[in-house]
Design a protein around this motif. Structure first.
Motif, short mmCIF file in Angstrom:
data_model
loop_
_atom_site.label_atom_id
_atom_site.label_comp_id
_atom_site.label_asym_id
_atom_site.label_seq_id
_atom_site.Cartn_x
_atom_site.Cartn_y
_atom_site.Cartn_z
N VAL A 117 10.11 8.09 -3.17
CA VAL A 117 10.81 8.76 -1.90
C VAL A 117 12.45 9.39 -1.35
O VAL A 117 12.23 8.07 -0.67
CB VAL A 117 9.61 9.52 -1.24
N ARG A 118 12.52 10.86 -1.96
CA ARG A 118 13.78 10.91 -1.63
C ARG A 118 13.88 10.64 0.11
O ARG A 118 15.41 10.98 0.77
CB ARG A 118 15.00 12.23 -2.18
N ARG A 119 12.72 11.43 0.49
CA ARG A 119 13.13 12.54 2.09
C ARG A 119 11.31 12.11 2.49
O ARG A 119 10.50 12.67 1.46
CB ARG A 119 13.26 13.90 1.57
N PRO A 120 10.68 12.16 3.70
CA PRO A 120 9.81 12.16 3.83
C PRO A 120 8.69 13.24 3.68
O PRO A 120 9.27 14.37 3.04
CB PRO A 120 9.58 12.13 5.37
N SER A 178 0.92 -1.25 0.15
CA SER A 178 -0.56 0.15 -0.16
C SER A 178 0.88 1.35 -0.09
O SER A 178 1.61 1.47 0.87
CB SER A 178 -0.99 -0.30 1.08
N LEU A 179 0.06 2.26 -0.79
CA LEU A 179 1.26 3.96 -0.86
C LEU A 179 0.68 4.68 0.77
O LEU A 179 1.14 5.66 0.88
CB LEU A 179 0.85 4.56 -1.77
N THR A 180 0.25 4.01 1.02
CA THR A 180 -1.22 4.55 2.36
C THR A 180 -0.31 4.53 3.23
O THR A 180 -0.34 6.15 4.09
CB THR A 180 -2.70 4.22 2.42
N SER A 181 0.69 4.14 3.68
CA SER A 181 1.40 4.64 4.54
C SER A 181 2.35 5.69 4.98
O SER A 181 2.89 6.41 5.50
CB SER A 181 2.19 2.94 4.93
#
Length: 270
Positions: free
Chosen positions: A193-196, A133-136
């Protein structure tokens, strides 16, 4: 809830559903399904004309500001007519202003199978990979609608993965394989993603897709690299695949900015 990203209002206007809501702000529209809708509108424009034997080979989108989760109007015109090469332009208006401009090059279809080559090898098929999932990482209806299957464990700024969705692009009407595929491509910036995103914002202000072959099937394979430069610029680069192998490339220009006050959301043009 509707099992589609959009519902048609009339010939040129569409209403987004909650599934189209964005990752940076759920009250905004994610650009990925909107890009697919633009291709769908281009398909509709071309269907009203005599068959021309041309293939969409490049499409570039400029995102001119905030994409409100509101009804949109899309109009298409030919800006460079031709029998073997044509340039189309699509303009998307949302909430009374132009939000996206897209230009698509159409090239004549020719049998070049005898010289075709150089694209690269196919990815491991998605049916051999577990879904995640991408939702995390991301909120919003669009990311929640995505079936995400990483070919290798994602690393900061680097992911090879398959994505798909069970949703229709527009309710109660068919979409071409290309329009459905295009509705997934902009998701590339969110899978590596490189950074949050709770600490940094890095939305894309454009998307350019080059194709050397028409994609087939419901899966989009993405071999994606994200680079952040030292002066607020970034670039997401993706080799695009279908089940048979590479079909082209996508590039997204990023505006990279810190979020000093925590998990707030901002948008291009802010």
């Amino acid at each position: 809830m509707s099992a589609s990203y959009f519902e048609r209002i009339d010939r040129h206007r569409y209403k987004p559903t909650a599934h189209a809501s964005g990752a940076w702000d759920p009250d905004e529209m994610h650009f990925s399904p909107l890009a697919g809708l633009v291709v769908h509108a281009i398909d509709g424009y071309r269907a009203e004309r005599p068959r021309d034997g041309l293939l969409l080979s490049r499409i570039s989108f400029d995102i001119l500001g905030r994409l409100a989760l509101d009804e949109c109007e899309i109009r298409v015109e030919s800006v460079r007519p031709g029998r073997t090469i044509e340039l189309l332009e699509a303009v998307v208006d949302i909430a009374g202003r132009t939000a996206v401009r897209a230009r698509a090059w159409l090239l004549t279809e020719v049998d070049t199978g005898a010289v075709a080559g150089g694209a690269g090898a196919p990815l491991t098929p998605p049916d051999e990979i577990a879904s995640q999932s991408l939702t995390s990482v991301w909120p919003g209806g669009h990311c929640a609608s995505i079936d995400f299957r990483p070919v290798t464990p994602p690393q900061p700024g680097r992911t090879t993965a398959w994505i798909s969705t069970h949703l229709d692009l527009v309710a109660d009407e068919p979409s071409s394989p290309l329009a459905s595929y295009a509705a997934l491509i902009d998701t590339a910036n969110g899978i590596a993603v490189r950074r949050p995103p709770t600490e940094w914002m890095f939305p894309n202000v454009d998307l350019t897709v080059h194709l050397h072959r028409r994609p087939e099937g419901r899966w989009a394979g993405m071999d994606t690299t994200v680079v952040f430069g030292p002066t607020g610029q970034g670039l997401t680069s993706t080799v695009l695949h279908d089940l048979h192998g590479p079909v082209g490339r996508a590039q997204q220009t990023l505006t990279v900015r810190p979020l000093p006050n925590g998990p707030q959301r901002t948008v291009p043009g802010a």
